[in-house]
Design an enzyme around this catalytic site. Sequence first.
Site, PDB file in Angstrom:
ATOM      1  N   VAL A  69     -16.931  31.411  29.891  1.00 36.45           N
ATOM      2  CA  VAL A  69     -15.770  30.688  29.361  1.00 36.45           C
ATOM      3  C   VAL A  69     -16.145  30.102  28.010  1.00 36.45           C
ATOM      4  O   VAL A  69     -16.955  29.166  27.942  1.00 36.45           O
ATOM      5  CB  VAL A  69     -15.312  29.560  30.315  1.00 36.45           C
ATOM      6  CG1 VAL A  69     -14.063  28.861  29.752  1.00 36.45           C
ATOM      7  CG2 VAL A  69     -15.028  30.107  31.711  1.00 36.45           C
ATOM      8  N   THR A  70     -15.597  30.666  26.913  1.00 32.46           N
ATOM      9  CA  THR A  70     -15.847  30.059  25.604  1.00 32.46           C
ATOM     10  C   THR A  70     -14.888  28.880  25.427  1.00 32.46           C
ATOM     11  O   THR A  70     -13.818  28.835  26.040  1.00 32.46           O
ATOM     12  CB  THR A  70     -15.655  31.067  24.445  1.00 32.46           C
ATOM     13  OG1 THR A  70     -14.249  31.304  24.258  1.00 32.46           O
ATOM     14  CG2 THR A  70     -16.390  32.379  24.714  1.00 32.46           C
ATOM     15  N   GLY A  71     -15.299  27.929  24.624  1.00 34.13           N
ATOM     16  CA  GLY A  71     -14.498  26.707  24.509  1.00 34.13           C
ATOM     17  C   GLY A  71     -14.565  25.887  25.784  1.00 34.13           C
ATOM     18  O   GLY A  71     -13.714  25.027  26.033  1.00 34.13           O
ATOM     19  N   ILE A  95      -8.756  22.644  27.885  1.00 36.43           N
ATOM     20  CA  ILE A  95      -8.348  23.710  28.810  1.00 36.43           C
ATOM     21  C   ILE A  95      -9.571  24.477  29.310  1.00 36.43           C
ATOM     22  O   ILE A  95      -9.666  24.807  30.501  1.00 36.43           O
ATOM     23  CB  ILE A  95      -7.353  24.659  28.101  1.00 36.43           C
ATOM     24  CG1 ILE A  95      -6.048  23.917  27.765  1.00 36.43           C
ATOM     25  CG2 ILE A  95      -7.057  25.883  28.959  1.00 36.43           C
ATOM     26  CD1 ILE A  95      -5.086  24.697  26.864  1.00 36.43           C
ATOM     27  N   VAL A 154     -18.348  31.444  18.155  1.00 36.38           N
ATOM     28  CA  VAL A 154     -17.681  32.721  18.469  1.00 36.38           C
ATOM     29  C   VAL A 154     -17.320  33.526  17.228  1.00 36.38           C
ATOM     30  O   VAL A 154     -17.090  34.729  17.308  1.00 36.38           O
ATOM     31  CB  VAL A 154     -16.412  32.522  19.349  1.00 36.38           C
ATOM     32  CG1 VAL A 154     -16.759  31.929  20.697  1.00 36.38           C
ATOM     33  CG2 VAL A 154     -15.361  31.690  18.616  1.00 36.38           C
ATOM     34  N   SER A 192      -0.909  31.767  22.506  1.00 33.90           N
ATOM     35  CA  SER A 192      -0.076  30.559  22.460  1.00 33.90           C
ATOM     36  C   SER A 192       1.367  30.995  22.341  1.00 33.90           C
ATOM     37  O   SER A 192       1.663  32.028  21.713  1.00 33.90           O
ATOM     38  CB  SER A 192      -0.438  29.686  21.256  1.00 33.90           C
ATOM     39  OG  SER A 192       0.538  28.664  21.090  1.00 33.90           O
ATOM     40  N   TYR A 204      -2.442  29.328  12.459  1.00 34.59           N
ATOM     41  CA  TYR A 204      -2.651  29.317  13.917  1.00 34.59           C
ATOM     42  C   TYR A 204      -1.700  30.303  14.625  1.00 34.59           C
ATOM     43  O   TYR A 204      -2.132  31.086  15.489  1.00 34.59           O
ATOM     44  CB  TYR A 204      -2.432  27.897  14.438  1.00 34.59           C
ATOM     45  CG  TYR A 204      -2.662  27.714  15.906  1.00 34.59           C
ATOM     46  CD1 TYR A 204      -3.949  27.545  16.417  1.00 34.59           C
ATOM     47  CD2 TYR A 204      -1.597  27.695  16.807  1.00 34.59           C
ATOM     48  CE1 TYR A 204      -4.162  27.366  17.779  1.00 34.59           C
ATOM     49  CE2 TYR A 204      -1.799  27.516  18.159  1.00 34.59           C
ATOM     50  CZ  TYR A 204      -3.083  27.354  18.642  1.00 34.59           C
ATOM     51  OH  TYR A 204      -3.296  27.177  19.992  1.00 34.59           O
ATOM     52  N   SER A 244      -2.808  33.796  14.058  1.00 37.53           N
ATOM     53  CA  SER A 244      -4.024  34.124  14.820  1.00 37.53           C
ATOM     54  C   SER A 244      -3.684  34.414  16.281  1.00 37.53           C
ATOM     55  O   SER A 244      -4.234  35.326  16.897  1.00 37.53           O
ATOM     56  CB  SER A 244      -5.053  32.987  14.729  1.00 37.53           C
ATOM     57  OG  SER A 244      -4.698  31.871  15.523  1.00 37.53           O
ATOM     58  N   LYS A 245      -2.754  33.652  16.837  1.00 41.92           N
ATOM     59  CA  LYS A 245      -2.426  33.817  18.260  1.00 41.92           C
ATOM     60  C   LYS A 245      -1.572  35.065  18.511  1.00 41.92           C
ATOM     61  O   LYS A 245      -1.680  35.700  19.566  1.00 41.92           O
ATOM     62  CB  LYS A 245      -1.743  32.558  18.790  1.00 41.92           C
ATOM     63  CG  LYS A 245      -2.672  31.332  18.815  1.00 41.92           C
ATOM     64  CD  LYS A 245      -3.905  31.574  19.680  1.00 41.92           C
ATOM     65  CE  LYS A 245      -4.758  30.340  19.869  1.00 41.92           C
ATOM     66  NZ  LYS A 245      -5.940  30.583  20.723  1.00 41.92           N
TER      67      LYS A 245
HETATM   68  P1  NAP Z   1      -9.925  21.861  22.525  1.00 41.37           P
HETATM   69  O1  NAP Z   1      -9.870  20.744  23.517  1.00 41.37           O
HETATM   70  O2  NAP Z   1     -10.033  21.528  21.080  1.00 41.37           O
HETATM   71  O3  NAP Z   1     -11.104  22.847  22.965  1.00 41.37           O
HETATM   72  C1  NAP Z   1     -11.515  23.917  22.158  1.00 41.37           C
HETATM   73  C2  NAP Z   1     -13.026  24.042  22.251  1.00 41.37           C
HETATM   74  O4  NAP Z   1     -13.430  25.185  21.460  1.00 41.37           O
HETATM   75  C3  NAP Z   1     -13.748  22.820  21.672  1.00 41.37           C
HETATM   76  O5  NAP Z   1     -14.822  22.426  22.477  1.00 41.37           O
HETATM   77  C4  NAP Z   1     -14.229  23.355  20.329  1.00 41.37           C
HETATM   78  O6  NAP Z   1     -15.362  22.672  19.829  1.00 41.37           O
HETATM   79  C5  NAP Z   1     -14.566  24.792  20.700  1.00 41.37           C
HETATM   80  N1  NAP Z   1     -14.765  25.620  19.516  1.00 41.37           N
HETATM   81  C6  NAP Z   1     -14.173  25.506  18.291  1.00 41.37           C
HETATM   82  N2  NAP Z   1     -14.676  26.407  17.454  1.00 41.37           N
HETATM   83  C7  NAP Z   1     -15.605  27.117  18.130  1.00 41.37           C
HETATM   84  C8  NAP Z   1     -16.490  28.172  17.787  1.00 41.37           C
HETATM   85  N3  NAP Z   1     -16.507  28.689  16.541  1.00 41.37           N
HETATM   86  N4  NAP Z   1     -17.323  28.667  18.726  1.00 41.37           N
HETATM   87  C9  NAP Z   1     -17.332  28.141  19.983  1.00 41.37           C
HETATM   88  N5  NAP Z   1     -16.539  27.120  20.358  1.00 41.37           N
HETATM   89  C10 NAP Z   1     -15.676  26.622  19.452  1.00 41.37           C
HETATM   90  O7  NAP Z   1      -8.608  22.765  22.655  1.00 41.37           O
HETATM   91  P2  NAP Z   1      -7.733  23.160  23.952  1.00 41.37           P
HETATM   92  O8  NAP Z   1      -6.433  22.497  23.842  1.00 41.37           O
HETATM   93  O9  NAP Z   1      -8.538  23.046  25.190  1.00 41.37           O
HETATM   94  O10 NAP Z   1      -7.460  24.705  23.611  1.00 41.37           O
HETATM   95  C11 NAP Z   1      -8.151  25.765  24.265  1.00 41.37           C
HETATM   96  C12 NAP Z   1      -7.492  27.070  23.862  1.00 41.37           C
HETATM   97  O11 NAP Z   1      -6.121  27.065  24.264  1.00 41.37           O
HETATM   98  C13 NAP Z   1      -7.485  27.335  22.356  1.00 41.37           C
HETATM   99  O12 NAP Z   1      -7.679  28.697  22.101  1.00 41.37           O
HETATM  100  C14 NAP Z   1      -6.102  26.930  21.953  1.00 41.37           C
HETATM  101  O13 NAP Z   1      -5.685  27.558  20.763  1.00 41.37           O
HETATM  102  C15 NAP Z   1      -5.300  27.366  23.159  1.00 41.37           C
HETATM  103  N6  NAP Z   1      -4.027  26.687  23.292  1.00 41.37           N
HETATM  104  C16 NAP Z   1      -3.965  25.345  23.443  1.00 41.37           C
HETATM  105  C17 NAP Z   1      -2.730  24.731  23.566  1.00 41.37           C
HETATM  106  C18 NAP Z   1      -2.577  23.249  23.744  1.00 41.37           C
HETATM  107  O14 NAP Z   1      -1.435  22.763  23.726  1.00 41.37           O
HETATM  108  N7  NAP Z   1      -3.635  22.494  23.946  1.00 41.37           N
HETATM  109  C19 NAP Z   1      -1.561  25.498  23.494  1.00 41.37           C
HETATM  110  C20 NAP Z   1      -1.667  26.868  23.333  1.00 41.37           C
HETATM  111  C21 NAP Z   1      -2.902  27.468  23.239  1.00 41.37           C
HETATM  112  P3  NAP Z   1     -15.104  21.480  18.741  1.00 41.37           P
HETATM  113  O15 NAP Z   1     -14.333  20.419  19.453  1.00 41.37           O
HETATM  114  O16 NAP Z   1     -16.482  21.075  18.352  1.00 41.37           O
HETATM  115  O17 NAP Z   1     -14.308  22.131  17.626  1.00 41.37           O
END
Ligand code: NAP
Length: 251
Positions: free
Chosen positions: A14-16, A21, A65, A146, A159, A162-163
Amino acid sequence: MAAHLRLRGTLALVTGGGSGIGRAICARFAREGAQVAIADCDEAGAAQTLRGLQAGDHQALRVDVGCAKSVADLVAQIQARFSRPANVCVNCAGITMDEFLLKQTEEAFDAVLRVNLKGTFLVTQAVAKALVASGASGGSIINLGSIVGKVGNLGQVNYSASKAGVEALSKTAAKELARYGIRCNTVLPGFVRSPMTDKVPQKVLDKFAAMVPLGRLGEPEDVAEVCAFLASDDSRYITGASLEVTGGLFI
Ligand code: NAP
């Protein structure tokens, strides 16, 4: 088999996984019996996720990544640590750098595409190559798209592009990897409470919450449960699909 052990025998990358999430996905997968490789550029976040997991054989790992060498190192570390490649992969690492189109910089556009789209490509390719080379049968790749990749969103030209790319990448991967028994699907969340959306002004979140037919913003667990389904054999006849997890937003 009991639903809570659907992922027994699974090794999931699981990346991220160090936040939001991704952390909820790691927790859900571990509860369903998977071994979890938690990968993030935020090492402290990944370690915190690891500490919160149900007992089991899990590992926190650092990755960028967007860097092919870093992704290759990650896959090699997983092979060395678990003596097999991951057969489930969730591409959840992602970033936002929001700005209106008329003010968006080339740097911010490139940075978001690098992590969200190129990162998904690099990890998907590396994981699929390792799985195919191992001769293992089957696998499931789950990419975080997204809903804004379908409908666009103010201030998210980089963004949303990208999605949309992630969704197209997933469909192509699904077509090419089906012959190896590897499925690839996209999850399209709406607005989910996480450190990513903590950056969004409250009045904007309130506006979107009011538009959601089910009456609330999403929680990370709402997305994690769908990922567990896509990781499991319960979704064995689903590939190339995009599953909206939005509470009905934009239907
Ligand atoms: P989040 O809390 O910001 O978590 C994202 C994680 O990815 C963070 O730990 C971040 O580290 C890490 N990351 C960033 N750049 C990276 C890299 N180059 N290599 C490895 N890890 C990296 O965001 P989230 O809301 O959980 O989102 C998770 C996914 O769901 C994302 O792809 C996001 O676009 C998608 N998404 C989210 C939502 C929403 O409403 N939250 C909606 C649609 C889609 P840092 O904190 O150090 O940057």
